[in-house]
Design an enzyme around this catalytic site. Structure first.
Site, PDB file in Angstrom:
ATOM      1  N   HIS A 222       0.793  -1.218   0.000  1.00 51.14           N
ATOM      2  CA  HIS A 222       0.000   0.000   0.000  1.00 51.14           C
ATOM      3  C   HIS A 222       0.835   1.282   0.000  1.00 51.14           C
ATOM      4  O   HIS A 222       0.594   2.163  -0.817  1.00 51.14           O
ATOM      5  CB  HIS A 222      -1.055   0.030   1.088  1.00 51.14           C
ATOM      6  CG  HIS A 222      -2.080   1.076   0.764  1.00 51.14           C
ATOM      7  ND1 HIS A 222      -2.979   0.937  -0.257  1.00 51.14           N
ATOM      8  CD2 HIS A 222      -2.265   2.322   1.232  1.00 51.14           C
ATOM      9  CE1 HIS A 222      -3.684   2.034  -0.384  1.00 51.14           C
ATOM     10  NE2 HIS A 222      -3.283   2.889   0.495  1.00 51.14           N
ATOM     11  N   TYR A 226       1.441   5.092  -2.525  1.00 51.91           N
ATOM     12  CA  TYR A 226       1.683   6.481  -2.116  1.00 51.91           C
ATOM     13  C   TYR A 226       3.045   6.975  -2.580  1.00 51.91           C
ATOM     14  O   TYR A 226       3.242   8.161  -2.832  1.00 51.91           O
ATOM     15  CB  TYR A 226       1.493   6.644  -0.599  1.00 51.91           C
ATOM     16  CG  TYR A 226       0.017   6.717  -0.303  1.00 51.91           C
ATOM     17  CD1 TYR A 226      -0.680   7.903  -0.514  1.00 51.91           C
ATOM     18  CD2 TYR A 226      -0.693   5.602   0.095  1.00 51.91           C
ATOM     19  CE1 TYR A 226      -2.039   7.972  -0.332  1.00 51.91           C
ATOM     20  CE2 TYR A 226      -2.063   5.663   0.289  1.00 51.91           C
ATOM     21  CZ  TYR A 226      -2.727   6.851   0.075  1.00 51.91           C
ATOM     22  OH  TYR A 226      -4.078   6.917   0.247  1.00 51.91           O
ATOM     23  N   HIS A 373      -9.882   0.597 -10.891  1.00 50.27           N
ATOM     24  CA  HIS A 373      -9.511   1.571  -9.864  1.00 50.27           C
ATOM     25  C   HIS A 373      -8.058   2.027 -10.014  1.00 50.27           C
ATOM     26  O   HIS A 373      -7.764   3.211 -10.076  1.00 50.27           O
ATOM     27  CB  HIS A 373      -9.757   0.980  -8.474  1.00 50.27           C
ATOM     28  CG  HIS A 373      -9.044   1.692  -7.368  1.00 50.27           C
ATOM     29  ND1 HIS A 373      -9.394   2.962  -6.958  1.00 50.27           N
ATOM     30  CD2 HIS A 373      -7.988   1.341  -6.603  1.00 50.27           C
ATOM     31  CE1 HIS A 373      -8.595   3.339  -5.981  1.00 50.27           C
ATOM     32  NE2 HIS A 373      -7.720   2.387  -5.755  1.00 50.27           N
ATOM     33  N   PHE A 374      -7.129   1.061 -10.091  1.00 55.28           N
ATOM     34  CA  PHE A 374      -5.740   1.543 -10.084  1.00 55.28           C
ATOM     35  C   PHE A 374      -5.278   2.019 -11.464  1.00 55.28           C
ATOM     36  O   PHE A 374      -4.241   2.657 -11.578  1.00 55.28           O
ATOM     37  CB  PHE A 374      -4.767   0.552  -9.432  1.00 55.28           C
ATOM     38  CG  PHE A 374      -4.600  -0.771 -10.107  1.00 55.28           C
ATOM     39  CD1 PHE A 374      -3.911  -0.881 -11.287  1.00 55.28           C
ATOM     40  CD2 PHE A 374      -5.114  -1.917  -9.513  1.00 55.28           C
ATOM     41  CE1 PHE A 374      -3.750  -2.107 -11.894  1.00 55.28           C
ATOM     42  CE2 PHE A 374      -4.965  -3.146 -10.121  1.00 55.28           C
ATOM     43  CZ  PHE A 374      -4.273  -3.241 -11.315  1.00 55.28           C
ATOM     44  N   HIS A 375      -6.086   1.734 -12.503  1.00 50.45           N
ATOM     45  CA  HIS A 375      -5.750   2.389 -13.768  1.00 50.45           C
ATOM     46  C   HIS A 375      -6.186   3.859 -13.748  1.00 50.45           C
ATOM     47  O   HIS A 375      -5.717   4.655 -14.559  1.00 50.45           O
ATOM     48  CB  HIS A 375      -6.355   1.640 -14.955  1.00 50.45           C
ATOM     49  CG  HIS A 375      -5.512   0.467 -15.373  1.00 50.45           C
ATOM     50  ND1 HIS A 375      -5.591  -0.766 -14.767  1.00 50.45           N
ATOM     51  CD2 HIS A 375      -4.524   0.364 -16.301  1.00 50.45           C
ATOM     52  CE1 HIS A 375      -4.706  -1.580 -15.319  1.00 50.45           C
ATOM     53  NE2 HIS A 375      -4.042  -0.927 -16.248  1.00 50.45           N
ATOM     54  N   ARG A 438     -10.575 -10.198 -11.959  1.00 48.22           N
ATOM     55  CA  ARG A 438      -9.356  -9.605 -12.501  1.00 48.22           C
ATOM     56  C   ARG A 438      -8.322 -10.711 -12.686  1.00 48.22           C
ATOM     57  O   ARG A 438      -8.566 -11.846 -12.308  1.00 48.22           O
ATOM     58  CB  ARG A 438      -8.822  -8.532 -11.550  1.00 48.22           C
ATOM     59  CG  ARG A 438      -8.296  -9.086 -10.243  1.00 48.22           C
ATOM     60  CD  ARG A 438      -7.910  -8.009  -9.257  1.00 48.22           C
ATOM     61  NE  ARG A 438      -6.617  -7.411  -9.561  1.00 48.22           N
ATOM     62  CZ  ARG A 438      -5.848  -6.788  -8.648  1.00 48.22           C
ATOM     63  NH1 ARG A 438      -6.256  -6.704  -7.392  1.00 48.22           N
ATOM     64  NH2 ARG A 438      -4.705  -6.253  -8.984  1.00 48.22           N
ATOM     65  N   ARG A 439      -7.178 -10.346 -13.268  1.00 50.46           N
ATOM     66  CA  ARG A 439      -6.049 -11.267 -13.431  1.00 50.46           C
ATOM     67  C   ARG A 439      -6.443 -12.568 -14.111  1.00 50.46           C
ATOM     68  O   ARG A 439      -5.953 -13.626 -13.755  1.00 50.46           O
ATOM     69  CB  ARG A 439      -5.437 -11.651 -12.077  1.00 50.46           C
ATOM     70  CG  ARG A 439      -4.934 -10.515 -11.232  1.00 50.46           C
ATOM     71  CD  ARG A 439      -4.128 -11.062 -10.073  1.00 50.46           C
ATOM     72  NE  ARG A 439      -3.799 -10.035  -9.113  1.00 50.46           N
ATOM     73  CZ  ARG A 439      -4.419  -9.884  -7.948  1.00 50.46           C
ATOM     74  NH1 ARG A 439      -5.387 -10.693  -7.581  1.00 50.46           N
ATOM     75  NH2 ARG A 439      -4.054  -8.927  -7.131  1.00 50.46           N
TER      76      ARG A 439
END
Lengths: 550, 168, 50
Positions: A222, A226, A373-375, A438-439
């Protein structure tokens, strides 16, 4: 000192550019892997030459999430440090050692992925077992980044000695916070790689403790995000104001939000493990609460950004309620690309809050919603800001100009990227809510009607992915044009000043011992009891399963 | 450090929203007991049959009460073992009446797997050495796919079974 | 409650340097907050309904 345009010396520029070459080549290679994935998942394309879906998925994750980000960030941070506090010959040498260590590690890992013996994805997945050089390469990347960390620490320490009693330059302060965060976080991944994965993959030990390895990985996993985000925030807080002809809203609030990121981005790894067995749900909830704490500095940042924009607009005479929006330099790509990134952070951050919401995580865990989300976070907010940085950083390092043509092309690139990502990430979010995993390579599973509803969204992902890849090709062209083709000239290295109306920065914000102390105390609080619990209630260890990744 | 009045309003609103979310989650988790799956029992991944629930004859769907069921599943690369039918064939479909209370119990015999009945809240990680459990009420009739949503190897995307929720 | 406009003009007079007008900012962040609240409750409703 900040106002003078000291151009970075050629030696410093070469150091930063070395990182940039690796970053942009990674963008092209990793992006191609991503494009191929969306093709496979559309159901109308098979990979040639016996290449495996999970092989390109591993390559995509490692190359973009670890290599591109780390090299760009470290390069950018060296530029900021050179500019604000300077770099000595000795420090530059150690920076180069760090660079080569990371590059050798990258090549070792990439080579192993190419052989197909490391289809374990960048999140490792013990007890799937990769060939040892996969882990050794990644360990070298981490060690190389540590050399960069300590070089940056030393740079600020040396500056402090000659500037007694002065507060450190804002950008140098931010770089050191980010590197502290990175160093403390990577201790977790280093522990699992050095103590667990490498001995196990070399056959020195027979078994691995799966839950311990996952917990150590997510202790790192995580704060990793950041580490990507904070350099974007550096540009938002301290560079964008200059580009829009404004001032930094508040130096103190900028530093405060970075300190909060340092303290609260690490003791939160359990929110990636919310649905895992063997972890006491009380401790999961405690880490959920800590996760919500790390949202606060982003709330602060949102306010600071709007305030910076509004103040800049109003100072130019645009006094109506939203008139200041018109005053912003929408036609300057150095502003436009990052600001689109900021806008993307609204849905991106909101998705993050939902993901971390304890039992609600069951709705979206490991669905393609998370990929969507993370894209948005790293794949839009962070990367568009990095592109925005490149438009001034690269010419200022190569002694060239950002031409009108490239500026326009950059704006087109930003729009292409936004459209592609809107389609791809949007359809990922929807399909994820419907349950699509996913994946996963293309599959109709048991042929239920339910699965059919996902396939349309997967086609949309392929369309979005194709548009994004066009964006990548454009960006790589822009990069090389700024390195080799653009006319010689001088591009400025924009660093903003603090608004005269801002409050003075209190001394305690630079009390490093205090912040590091609180950070360590929070980590110990969040992890000690559950980690001892995990070790005490360990099941028998797992042998490796190389056979399942062939 | 002085903070702008509007920023204070924003922080109170923002932090207040976060606290509201946490209170709602905490009520669900601690008062109603709806934590995310966090079962604490361990098992020897090489000898899963030692555990009563994962003996061969106990795999698959079993009715344990008037409207209560247990589903025991072994997760392995790349299939879910739901036991065998009368003909000795591997079961790949389980049928559950709508509104029934169902306890899913699973563990892995090899690597990490996922256990997600797509479109429902039955979504948990399966790890070797640990038993994962989740109790739920299947509220909507339909044909659902149970699938592995955590990467487990080259056949990961073939790991699936069917769950039918029917109107009795 | 006093009308907001009064508040601001009073402040501008008393303390012209301190609280400069950031009305647009306030409205922007509140819209952002509303977006967060709405999205969260939509997914929460999905969680409850399933």
């Amino acid at each position: 000192m900040m106002e003078k345009h000291l151009s970075i010396s050629p030696k410093e520029a070469r150091l930063v550019m070395a990182h940039m070459y690796v970053a942009f080549i990674s963008l092209l290679v990793g992006g191609l892997m991503g494009l191929l994935q969306t093709f496979v998942r559309s159901g109308s394309f098979d990979l040639p030459f016996g290449i495996g879906y999970y092989q390109i998925l591993t390559a995509h994750g490692v190359i973009l999430a670890l290599v591109l980000t780390t090299f760009f960030i470290i390069g950018f941070q060296f530029a900021l440090m050179s500019k604000t506090v300077g770099i000595s010959d000795k420090q530059r040498l150690s920076a180069w050692i760090g660079f080569w260590t990371m590059l050798i590690g990258t090549l070792l890992t990439a080579g192993t992925i190419l052989t197909g013996k490391a289809n374990v994805l960048y999140t490792f997945y013990a007890p799937l077992k990769a060939f040892p050089t996969f882990y050794i390469g990644l360990a070298l990347v981490v060690v190389g980044s540590w050399i960069a960390c300590f070089t940056n620490f030393r740079q600020l320490a040396v500056w402090k000695k000659t500037h007694k009693g002065e507060k450190s330059p804002l950008l140098a302060f931010m770089v050191v916070i980010n590197m502290l965060l990175w160093y403390i976080a990577t201790l977790g991944v280093a522990a699992t790689v050095l103590i667990q994965f490498i001995p196990w993959s070399l056959g020195m030990v027979d078994t691995i403790n799966v839950l311990v390895s996952r917990t150590l990985f997510w202790y790192f996993g995580h704060p990793l995000v950041y580490f990507w985000l904070l350099p974007a925030y550096m540009a938002w807080y301290a560079i964008i104001p200059k580009i829009i002809g404004g001032k930094i809203f508040s130096d103190a609030l900028a530093r405060l939000s970075f300190v909060l990121f340092l303290m609260f981005s690490i003791p939160v790894g359990f929110h990636h493990q919310l649905t895992e067995p063997g972890i006491d749900p009380l401790w999961k909830f405690i880490q959920v609460v800590l996760t919500f704490m790390v949202i606060i500095p982003s709330l602060l940042t949102a306010f600071s950004m709007f305030a910076t924009f509004e103040m800049a607009g109003r100072s130019k005479g645009y006094t109506s309620l939203f008139g200041w929006i018109k005053a912003l330099p929408w036609k300057d790509v150095r502003f436009f690309a990052p600001v689109v990134g900021m806008l993307a952070f609204i849905p991106a951050g909101t998705g993050g809050i939902i993901n971390a919401s304890h039992q609600m995580n069951q709705v979206i865990h490991n669905t393609i919603w998370v990929t969507g989300h993370f894209h948005l976070t790293v794949g839009t907010t962070v990367i568009l800001t990095f592109f925005g940085i490149s438009y001034w950083l690269i010419p200022s390092l190569t002694g060239r100009k950002l031409t009108k043509k490239i500026n326009t092309l950059g704006i087109i690139q930003t729009i292409v990227w936004s459209v592609g990502m809107f389609i791809m990430s949007g359809s990922m979010h929807i399909a994820g809510l419907l349950g699509a995993p996913r994946r996963s390579a293309y599959s109709t599973y048991t042929g239920a009607e339910q699965v059919d509803t996902w396939i349309g969204y997967q086609l949309a992902q392929a369309i979005g992915g194709t548009i994004l890849f066009i964006g990548i090709v454009l960006m790589v062209y822009i990069f090389f044009y700024m390195v080799l083709g653009a006319p010689k000239g001088k591009a400025s290295f924009p660093i903003a000043e603090v608004s005269e109306e801002a409050e003075p920065t209190p001394q305690y914000l630079e009390n490093w011992k205090l912040w590091i102390g609180i950070t360590i105390a929070l980590i110990l609080f969040a992890y000690t009891i559950p980690f001892i619990d995990i070790i005490q209630h360990s099941p028998p260890g797992s042998e490796g399963f190389e056979n399942l990744i062939r | 450090m002085r903070i702008h009045k509007y920023e204070k309003i924003w922080l109170i609103f923002g932090v207040g929203s976060l606290i509201l979310f946490l209170i709602i989650l905490a009520i669900g988790a601690f008062y109603k007991g709806v934590h995310p799956p966090s079962h604490m029992d361990t098992i020897d991944p090489k000898n899963v049959q030692e555990n009563e629930s994962f003996k061969e004859e106990n795999l698959g769907l079993r009715q344990v009460g008037e409207n209560e069921y247990i589903v025991n599943v072994l997760s392995s690369g790349f299939y879910y073992d739901l036991g065998k039918d009368e003909d000795g064939e591997a079961v790949n479909t389980i049928r559950i009446p709508v509104g029934a209370k169902v306890l899913f119990q699973t563990t892995s015999t090899d690597v990490v797997h996922g256990f997600h009945i797509a479109g429902t809240n039955v979504n948990m990680m399966v790890e070797p050495g640990h038993i994962s459990t989740l109790e739920t009420v299947m509220q909507k009739p339909g044909t659902y796919t149970l699938l592995c949503n955590e990467y487990c190897g080259s056949g990961h995307h073939y790991m699936a079974a069917t769950v039918e929720v029917y109107e009795p | 409650m006093k009308p907001e406009r009064d508040n601001i003009s009073r402040e501008t007079m008393v303390n012209p340097k301190k609280d400069n007008t950031l009305k647009g900012t306030l409205i922007s962040v509140l819209l952002l907050g509303a977006f967060i609240l709405i999205s969260w409750f939509i997914v929460f409703a999905i969680f409850i309904s399933r």
